[in-house]
Design an enzyme around this catalytic site. Structure first.
Site, mmCIF file in Angstrom:
data_model
loop_
_atom_site.group_PDB
_atom_site.id
_atom_site.type_symbol
_atom_site.label_atom_id
_atom_site.label_comp_id
_atom_site.label_asym_id
_atom_site.label_seq_id
_atom_site.Cartn_x
_atom_site.Cartn_y
_atom_site.Cartn_z
ATOM 1 N N ASN A 112 74.308 -48.153 71.382
ATOM 2 C CA ASN A 112 74.152 -46.826 70.787
ATOM 3 C C ASN A 112 73.338 -45.877 71.669
ATOM 4 O O ASN A 112 72.854 -44.857 71.192
ATOM 5 C CB ASN A 112 73.475 -46.962 69.412
ATOM 6 C CG ASN A 112 74.136 -46.089 68.359
ATOM 7 O OD1 ASN A 112 75.255 -45.638 68.529
ATOM 8 N ND2 ASN A 112 73.444 -45.854 67.261
ATOM 9 N N ASP A 147 71.031 -56.298 62.922
ATOM 10 C CA ASP A 147 70.211 -55.589 63.899
ATOM 11 C C ASP A 147 69.848 -56.507 65.052
ATOM 12 O O ASP A 147 69.788 -57.741 64.902
ATOM 13 C CB ASP A 147 68.933 -55.069 63.228
ATOM 14 C CG ASP A 147 69.212 -53.927 62.256
ATOM 15 O OD1 ASP A 147 70.274 -53.288 62.400
ATOM 16 O OD2 ASP A 147 68.383 -53.685 61.363
ATOM 17 N N ASP A 148 69.560 -55.889 66.191
ATOM 18 C CA ASP A 148 69.317 -56.695 67.392
ATOM 19 C C ASP A 148 67.995 -57.456 67.356
ATOM 20 O O ASP A 148 67.733 -58.285 68.229
ATOM 21 C CB ASP A 148 69.375 -55.816 68.650
ATOM 22 C CG ASP A 148 68.373 -54.659 68.602
ATOM 23 O OD1 ASP A 148 67.566 -54.608 67.646
ATOM 24 O OD2 ASP A 148 68.413 -53.806 69.506
ATOM 25 N N GLU A 195 71.744 -45.419 56.096
ATOM 26 C CA GLU A 195 73.143 -45.837 56.176
ATOM 27 C C GLU A 195 73.398 -47.089 55.330
ATOM 28 O O GLU A 195 74.482 -47.277 54.769
ATOM 29 C CB GLU A 195 73.546 -46.067 57.641
ATOM 30 C CG GLU A 195 73.259 -47.434 58.229
ATOM 31 C CD GLU A 195 71.771 -47.673 58.509
ATOM 32 O OE1 GLU A 195 71.430 -48.777 58.960
ATOM 33 O OE2 GLU A 195 70.955 -46.749 58.287
ATOM 34 N N ASP A 196 72.387 -47.965 55.216
ATOM 35 C CA ASP A 196 72.536 -49.175 54.409
ATOM 36 C C ASP A 196 72.567 -48.846 52.919
ATOM 37 O O ASP A 196 73.327 -49.446 52.150
ATOM 38 C CB ASP A 196 71.422 -50.172 54.719
ATOM 39 C CG ASP A 196 70.040 -49.517 54.768
ATOM 40 O OD1 ASP A 196 69.935 -48.306 54.476
ATOM 41 O OD2 ASP A 196 69.062 -50.209 55.098
ATOM 42 N N ARG A 217 63.865 -42.556 52.184
ATOM 43 C CA ARG A 217 64.771 -43.500 51.537
ATOM 44 C C ARG A 217 64.807 -43.289 50.027
ATOM 45 O O ARG A 217 65.852 -43.440 49.386
ATOM 46 C CB ARG A 217 64.386 -44.937 51.906
ATOM 47 C CG ARG A 217 64.649 -45.236 53.387
ATOM 48 C CD ARG A 217 64.203 -46.614 53.796
ATOM 49 N NE ARG A 217 65.137 -47.654 53.396
ATOM 50 C CZ ARG A 217 66.284 -47.937 54.005
ATOM 51 N NH1 ARG A 217 66.675 -47.220 55.043
ATOM 52 N NH2 ARG A 217 67.049 -48.921 53.580
#
Length: 718
Positions: free
Chosen positions: A490, A538-539, A627-628, A673
């Site tokens: 990204n 996630d990384d 986004e989640d 959030r």
């Protein structure tokens, strides 16, 4: 009998020709005796055939499948005693107690049609019912179909030739007497009755007002109270005004909503007129013209300007089906015939073939009490979604509604799928336009257990944390159910490491660099994703074990329409601020599973990318947050199902953990959030998230058993 005499005479003459020994005479006597028996059987058969009139519609032979003749000039007249016993409709009938399944011994459904008969009152000579052209077409469709049998002894179902389609045109009491007089009636068991217009003034009941006892009703006006689930079949109300559809593109449809139904109840019509005045450019409302020609409609303010109906419906993207005196209306098939998406504002209406058709793909349902907000709800639907719905409407119409023959055979197939479930089509086969295309399917159409062989694709969203990315890839590569890994780079300012520098693994690994740094990139339906299951991760989520990931995939296989994952959160209502609040405290309740480590079906990636309501997707990308939460809202809104948390692990190196390298280090992150939940609920017009106390854990993983008896041993704790 002349033929029989000829055969007997032939045997007698033969007996007088030969002169033999006593032994031969005994043998001849036995032979001639056998011939006499054969001759008698043949004679009676010939006599029976010669005395059967084919126009009576009875059998020429036991297995003749073409004996019924729909000859309107030779209809048998049957006298009725109106005082004969009749039994009212059994409202408690179910598939298990009102259908004699033992009559259905064959591998397919077989239907016997009664001969054409005219039932007449013996006292008044009044006819019970007159055969209409529509019912004639229904009888003809069954007669020429694979379902028909001329032998009542092998029939599973029985179809009377008595026309009960329209309750307005027959005598209800005589109709009940006619049904009770049928040869195989047996209190209506295994009989099917077609009816499209039930009830009459002033009550307009939603089911046929005839004493049908235990018969199955193929009805066009059921509500949720009169419909017997799994027993009756809901069918459409047919329209004689159907014309070939206009294949207008969405861009050519001028109006967002068209209202052309004539019999909407006045209290709803008043509200629609107010809406029309407020949205005159996007809403078209029409009524009857002064000529009272039902094939024409006129704008309410311009009675002299007439439009051809139902072709005018092709001017709208959506067309309203509103509440009227009768529950079922022919307007539904008229709307579908023009490729317009039905907006159904009729509470409790059981839609045609609702047992097998997923109407959420081809219609919008709105409560009668919320009709005032219909324009607001329709504006929130994206153009991409509208095009998909229009295609689905056109496909459903051509497949199941285009003519009476199609409607009839569809109704019989629905019933056949209940009686022979192993031969039934799957939900996907009933609803998917192209079941052979290589595309993703709504998980609601998947079999009860998703195929294990496919495995899952791990989609890793990363920016520039190469060290943790490589470590995560090495951990994922040893998960047995992993099919491939897709790295979403990204970062546009920096190229991803060369593929040769990545860890050497046995599973396919691909890298895609995005054009913009957006969180929504993790949910794009990339063509590299060939599996139905996706693990978004996630990384820096490197603490999950192989057993945890494999078990998570197994849970997803059983619940492919859910989000299944590891970190969970909950939303709560704040009575002080009167707003929704995002809560990350460890509790037993959950309403969201964060997609930093979660499985979902590829279909939801398509929906997130192309059919997200309102401006949610743009807002997420602009604020780099939520986004989640948006994905959880999307799935819950469509399925009404909560997510599923797997394994007891609650501590993750996740967006809420304190780390200066992470996005959540910003103090405003949690407040944003909470604002996301509040904002999204307003866009959806409701709160779709569902709170549950549920967690999926492996069997025996905490029990004191030898490890070799456990399938999953390495399950993390809190």
């Amino acid at each position: 009998m002349n033929k029989l005499k000829y055969l007997l005479s032939f045997v007698t003459q033969s007996r007088g020709i030969s002169h033999s020994s006593p032994k031969e005479q005994i043998l001849n006597f036995l032979t001639y005796g056998l011939l006499v028996i054969v001759a008698l059987c043949a004679g009676f058969l010939l006599w029976d055939l010669s005395n059967n009139n084919p126009r009576d519609g009875f059998f020429h032979g036991k297995r003749d499948t073409h004996t019924l003749i729909l000859d309107l000039e030779h209809i048998q007249e049957v006298g009725l005693n109106p005082e004969a016993e009749q039994r009212a409709r059994n409202v408690n009938c179910t598939f298990w107690d009102c259908l004699n399944i033992y009559k259905c011994e064959h591998d397919r459904l077989k239907v016997y049609i009664y001969p054409l008969q005219e039932f007449v009152d013996e006292r008044s000579d009044k006819v019970a019912a007159t055969l209409s052209s529509e019912y004639f077409q229904i009888l003809e469709a069954v007669l020429k179909s694979r379902y028909y049998t001329s032998n009542p002894n092998e029939a599973c179902l029985f179809l009377p030739s008595l026309d009960l389609l329209n309750q307005n045109v027959f005598d209800k009491h005589l109709a009940g007497a006619a049904l009770a007089s049928l040869d195989f009636w047996d209190r209506g068991a295994n009989h099917i009755i077609f009816n499209m217009l039930p009830g009459g003034a002033p009550s307009y009941n939603t089911v046929l007002d005839v004493n049908t006892d235990n018969a199955i009703i193929f009805g066009g006006g059921f509500d949720s109270w009169s419909y017997r689930p799994g027993f009756d079949v809901s069918i459409p109300v047919w329209s004689p005004r159907l014309v070939h559809p206009h294949a207008h593109a969405t861009a050519q449809r001028k109006f967002l909503l068209v209202v052309a139904q004539l019999n909407i109840l006045p209290r709803f019509l008043r509200g629609l007129r107010e809406l029309s005045s407020a949205h005159s450019e996007q809403m078209l409302i029409l009524g009857a013209c002064e000529s009272m020609d039902l094939s024409l409609r006129c704008p309410l303010s311009q009675h002299h300007k007439s439009l051809e109906y139902p072709r005018l419906l092709s001017r709208g993207k959506f067309c309203l089906l509103g509440k009227s005196l009768r529950m079922g209306q022919p307007d539904l098939v008229e709307i579908m015939s023009q490729g317009c998406v039905p907006v159904i504002a009729v509470d409790n209406y059981v839609l045609p073939f609702e047992d097998v058709i997923d109407w959420s793909l081809a219609s919008v349902r709105i409560r009668e009490s919320e009709l005032h907000s219909v324009m607001q709800k329709l504006k929130a639907i994206s153009n991409v979604k509208i095009v998909e719905m229009q295609k689905q409407v056109q496909w459903l119409y051509s497949k199941y509604f285009k003519d009476l023959k199609t409607v009839t055979l569809t109704a019989l197939e629905v019933l056949e799928s209940r009686i022979f479930p192993l031969r039934a089509r799957s939900s996907r086969q009933w609803n998917a336009i192209d079941t052979n295309a290589r595309s993703t399917f709504n998980p609601l159409f998947l079999p009860s257990l998703a195929p294990k062989s496919q495995g899952f694709t791990a989609v890793i969203l990363t920016y520039d944390r190469v060290e943790s990315l490589f470590l995560l890839i090495q951990k994922l590569a040893v998960v047995p159910s992993l099919q491939s890994i897709l790295v979403i780079w990204n970062n546009q300012k920096k190229s991803p490491p060369h593929l040769s520098t990545f860890p050497s693994i046995s599973k396919p690994l691909k890298i895609r660099q995005t054009k913009e740094n957006k969180l929504s990139n993790r949910f794009y339906p990339y063509p590299e994703i060939e599996t139905e299951a996706i693990l978004t991760i996630d990384d820096d989520i490197i603490m999950l074990t192989t057993d945890e990931l494999d078990f998570g995939y197994e849970v997803w296989r059983e619940f492919p329409d859910h989000i299944v994952g590891f970190p969970s959160r909950i939303h709560v209502w704040d009575n002080v601020t009167m707003r929704w609040h995002y809560e990350s405290e460890w509790t037993n309740q959950i309403s969201m599973v964060l997609t930093g480590a979660a499985f979902h079906h590829k279909y939801w990636s398509h929906m997130y990318t192309h059919a997200m309501p309102g401006d949610i997707k743009d807002w997420v990308d602009e604020h780099m947050n939520c986004e989640d939460i948006a994905m959880n809202f999307l799935v819950a809104n469509i399925t009404n199902n909560p997510p599923i948390k797997v394994t007891p692990r609650k501590k993750f190196k996740c967006p809420e953990c304190t780390n200066t390298e992470m996005l959540s280090a910003d103090l405003n992150h949690m407040r944003e959030r909470s604002a996301c939940i509040d904002r999204f609920s307003k866009i959806y017009g409701r709160m779709p998230l569902r709170t549950v106390e549920f967690r999926a854990d492996p069997v025996l993983f905490r029990d004191n058993f030898p490890d070799k008896l456990k399938r999953y041993n390495d399950i993390g704790s809190l």
